[in-house]
Write a protein that holds these residues in place. Structure first.
Motif, PDB file in Angstrom:
ATOM      1  N   UNK A 268      -2.687  -3.662  14.829  1.00 52.45           N
ATOM      2  CA  UNK A 268      -2.987  -2.278  14.424  1.00 52.45           C
ATOM      3  C   UNK A 268      -2.344  -1.885  13.104  1.00 52.45           C
ATOM      4  N   UNK A 269      -1.103  -2.346  12.862  1.00 56.34           N
ATOM      5  CA  UNK A 269      -0.430  -1.969  11.615  1.00 56.34           C
ATOM      6  C   UNK A 269      -1.153  -2.566  10.396  1.00 56.34           C
ATOM      7  N   UNK A 270      -1.629  -3.828  10.526  1.00 58.70           N
ATOM      8  CA  UNK A 270      -2.373  -4.440   9.426  1.00 58.70           C
ATOM      9  C   UNK A 270      -3.669  -3.677   9.157  1.00 58.70           C
ATOM     10  N   UNK A 271      -4.348  -3.255  10.235  1.00 61.40           N
ATOM     11  CA  UNK A 271      -5.603  -2.518  10.050  1.00 61.40           C
ATOM     12  C   UNK A 271      -5.354  -1.199   9.323  1.00 61.40           C
ATOM     13  N   UNK A 272      -4.251  -0.538   9.674  1.00 60.09           N
ATOM     14  CA  UNK A 272      -3.923   0.715   8.993  1.00 60.09           C
ATOM     15  C   UNK A 272      -3.593   0.468   7.522  1.00 60.09           C
ATOM     16  N   UNK A 273      -2.846  -0.598   7.273  1.00 61.57           N
ATOM     17  CA  UNK A 273      -2.493  -0.936   5.893  1.00 61.57           C
ATOM     18  C   UNK A 273      -3.746  -1.268   5.080  1.00 61.57           C
ATOM     19  N   UNK A 274      -4.659  -2.024   5.681  1.00 67.49           N
ATOM     20  CA  UNK A 274      -5.904  -2.366   4.992  1.00 67.49           C
ATOM     21  C   UNK A 274      -6.726  -1.116   4.696  1.00 67.49           C
ATOM     22  N   UNK A 275      -6.748  -0.184   5.639  1.00 69.38           N
ATOM     23  CA  UNK A 275      -7.474   1.061   5.400  1.00 69.38           C
ATOM     24  C   UNK A 275      -6.901   1.836   4.232  1.00 69.38           C
ATOM     25  N   UNK A 276      -5.575   1.873   4.137  1.00 69.06           N
ATOM     26  CA  UNK A 276      -4.944   2.576   3.017  1.00 69.06           C
ATOM     27  C   UNK A 276      -5.233   1.875   1.688  1.00 69.06           C
ATOM     28  N   UNK A 277      -5.188   0.546   1.705  1.00 69.45           N
ATOM     29  CA  UNK A 277      -5.491  -0.191   0.479  1.00 69.45           C
ATOM     30  C   UNK A 277      -6.937   0.043   0.050  1.00 69.45           C
ATOM     31  N   UNK A 278      -7.849   0.044   1.028  1.00 69.90           N
ATOM     32  CA  UNK A 278      -9.258   0.283   0.712  1.00 69.90           C
ATOM     33  C   UNK A 278      -9.470   1.673   0.133  1.00 69.90           C
ATOM     34  N   UNK A 279      -8.616   2.612   0.521  1.00 67.30           N
ATOM     35  CA  UNK A 279      -8.766   3.982   0.032  1.00 67.30           C
ATOM     36  C   UNK A 279      -8.129   4.182  -1.329  1.00 67.30           C
ATOM     37  N   UNK A 280      -7.389   3.168  -1.819  1.00 67.82           N
ATOM     38  CA  UNK A 280      -6.743   3.305  -3.114  1.00 67.82           C
ATOM     39  C   UNK A 280      -5.383   3.961  -3.047  1.00 67.82           C
ATOM     40  N   UNK A 281      -4.761   4.006  -1.861  1.00 68.53           N
ATOM     41  CA  UNK A 281      -3.459   4.648  -1.720  1.00 68.53           C
ATOM     42  C   UNK A 281      -2.390   3.905  -2.515  1.00 68.53           C
ATOM     43  N   UNK A 282      -1.424   4.644  -3.045  1.00 64.85           N
ATOM     44  CA  UNK A 282      -0.337   4.058  -3.813  1.00 64.85           C
ATOM     45  C   UNK A 282       0.706   3.442  -2.885  1.00 64.85           C
ATOM     46  N   UNK A 283       1.598   2.629  -3.474  1.00 65.09           N
ATOM     47  CA  UNK A 283       2.683   2.050  -2.686  1.00 65.09           C
ATOM     48  C   UNK A 283       3.537   3.143  -2.067  1.00 65.09           C
ATOM     49  N   UNK A 284       3.784   4.207  -2.829  1.00 61.28           N
ATOM     50  CA  UNK A 284       4.619   5.303  -2.327  1.00 61.28           C
ATOM     51  C   UNK A 284       3.965   5.983  -1.120  1.00 61.28           C
ATOM     52  N   UNK A 285       2.634   6.193  -1.197  1.00 61.32           N
ATOM     53  CA  UNK A 285       1.927   6.828  -0.082  1.00 61.32           C
ATOM     54  C   UNK A 285       1.964   5.933   1.151  1.00 61.32           C
ATOM     55  N   UNK A 286       1.799   4.630   0.969  1.00 66.39           N
ATOM     56  CA  UNK A 286       1.847   3.695   2.094  1.00 66.39           C
ATOM     57  C   UNK A 286       3.243   3.679   2.697  1.00 66.39           C
ATOM     58  N   UNK A 287       4.261   3.698   1.850  1.00 69.39           N
ATOM     59  CA  UNK A 287       5.638   3.695   2.335  1.00 69.39           C
ATOM     60  C   UNK A 287       5.920   4.934   3.174  1.00 69.39           C
ATOM     61  N   UNK A 288       5.418   6.094   2.745  1.00 69.63           N
ATOM     62  CA  UNK A 288       5.619   7.320   3.519  1.00 69.63           C
ATOM     63  C   UNK A 288       4.903   7.239   4.859  1.00 69.63           C
TER      64      UNK A 288
END
Length: 326
Positions: A268-288
């Protein structure tokens, strides 16, 4: 607390005293509750009708408390049913109210809705008008009335429609929406219930549209002025529908129906991370979102890049969408 489910204070005191006393007479209870015997008897009669107390045969009459968790759950379920019926009745009255108001006051195909509480209620009302499908752009900032659910909370109208299987939902989430801490989990929950979701970049407006009959929209500037626009059937509504379809066709899917690659097992964590990457989220947004450090985010991204042979973070998201990992 008992008054929440319609039990007066005296009855509650009699019932709670009876729980600790076991079999008791009205006289015994009245002395312990410090009310008259006639008042205690009336309270016991009412509690018997509510299913909280039983009376044993014989004289003098002796009373026993029903197990609290069992009796309470029945009363709570009854009150919840009554509240749902009231809400349905209020929704019907609300529709009639606004229909009459629109018929008498609307001089154009666009109504100006002023004030955050009224705007939020209108967002809900538009969804209730749907017969087949709701289409939406989800974009902050959010209008939320006092006492309603928070900005990142579930859309209860959508949850109800999806549970009933009566109305379909297609939602394009702005990348700012996806990057809000905790929001992605809420989006995944909606997807599990049947929502079709995609992520777009810099959506033009916030939008909720029911079928091709009614839409409400607002921009960031409208938010600061506490204004939204309710659009009735017109060329403007047709253009709004076309805008949604154009953005939908270009947005990145978040819920592909099945795997198309060889590596399909993702936690599940990888799927969430992939979704954020697909959306163009920044490293800071992913970290939060995950409560990680920037270094940890970069390490996870590097591992994913190696797995799919990607050279950029955007390629990771696109490849994940193609393989059905999202």
């Amino acid at each position: 607390m008992w008054e929440t489910i319609g039990i007066p204070e005296t009855e509650a005191r009699v019932y709670e005293t009876l729980i600790s006393r076991g079999h008791s007479t009205a006289d015994d209870l009245s002395s312990r509750v410090n009310v008259t015997t006639s008042t205690t008897t009336r309270a016991l009669t009412s509690l018997i009708q509510r299913g909280l107390v039983t009376r044993a045969p014989g004289r003098p009459a002796r009373y026993t408390a029903v197990e609290p968790s069992l009796a309470g759950s029945v009363l709570i379920a009854k009150r919840e049913h009554e509240l749902r019926q009231l809400q349905q009745h209020l929704n019907t009255l609300d529709e009639a109210f606004h229909a009459e108001k629109s018929a008498n006051q609307r001089d154009s195909n666009v109504e100006v809705i002023n004030g955050a509480p009224k705007i939020w209620r209108t967002f809900m009302r538009v969804q209730r008008r749907a017969q087949q499908e709701v289409r939406a752009f989800d974009k902050p900032p959010y209008f939320v009335a006092a006492g309603e659910h928070g900005d990142e909370g579930p859309n209860l109208e959508e949850r109800r429609f999806l549970a009933e299987g009566t109305i379909g939902y297609r939602v394009v989430y702005d990348q700012e929406s996806v990057a809000i801490p905790g929001r992605l989990e809420n989006i995944w929950e909606g997807i599990k219930r049947g929502e079709r979701a995609k992520v777009g970049t810099s959506l033009p407006v916030k939008l909720v549209m029911c079928d091709d009959t009614l839409a409400i929209m607002s921009s960031a500037a409208d938010y600061h002025n506490s204004v939204a626009y309710l659009i009735h059937p017109s060329s403007l509504l047709d253009m709004t529908a076309a805008l949604f379809e154009a953005v939908w066709s270009r947005a990145v899917p978040l819920n592909r129906s099945g795997p198309t690659g060889s590596q399909v097992t993702r936690n599940p964590r990888d799927r969430q991370l992939l979704g954020l990457l697909a959306s163009g989220a920044t490293d800071a947004a992913i970290a939060r979102t995950f409560g990680w450090s920037i270094r940890t985010v970069q390490r996870h991204i590097h591992e994913l890049m190696q797995q799919v042979g990607a050279r950029t973070r955007f390629q990771i998201g696109m490849e994940a969408a193609r393989r059905g990992w999202l």
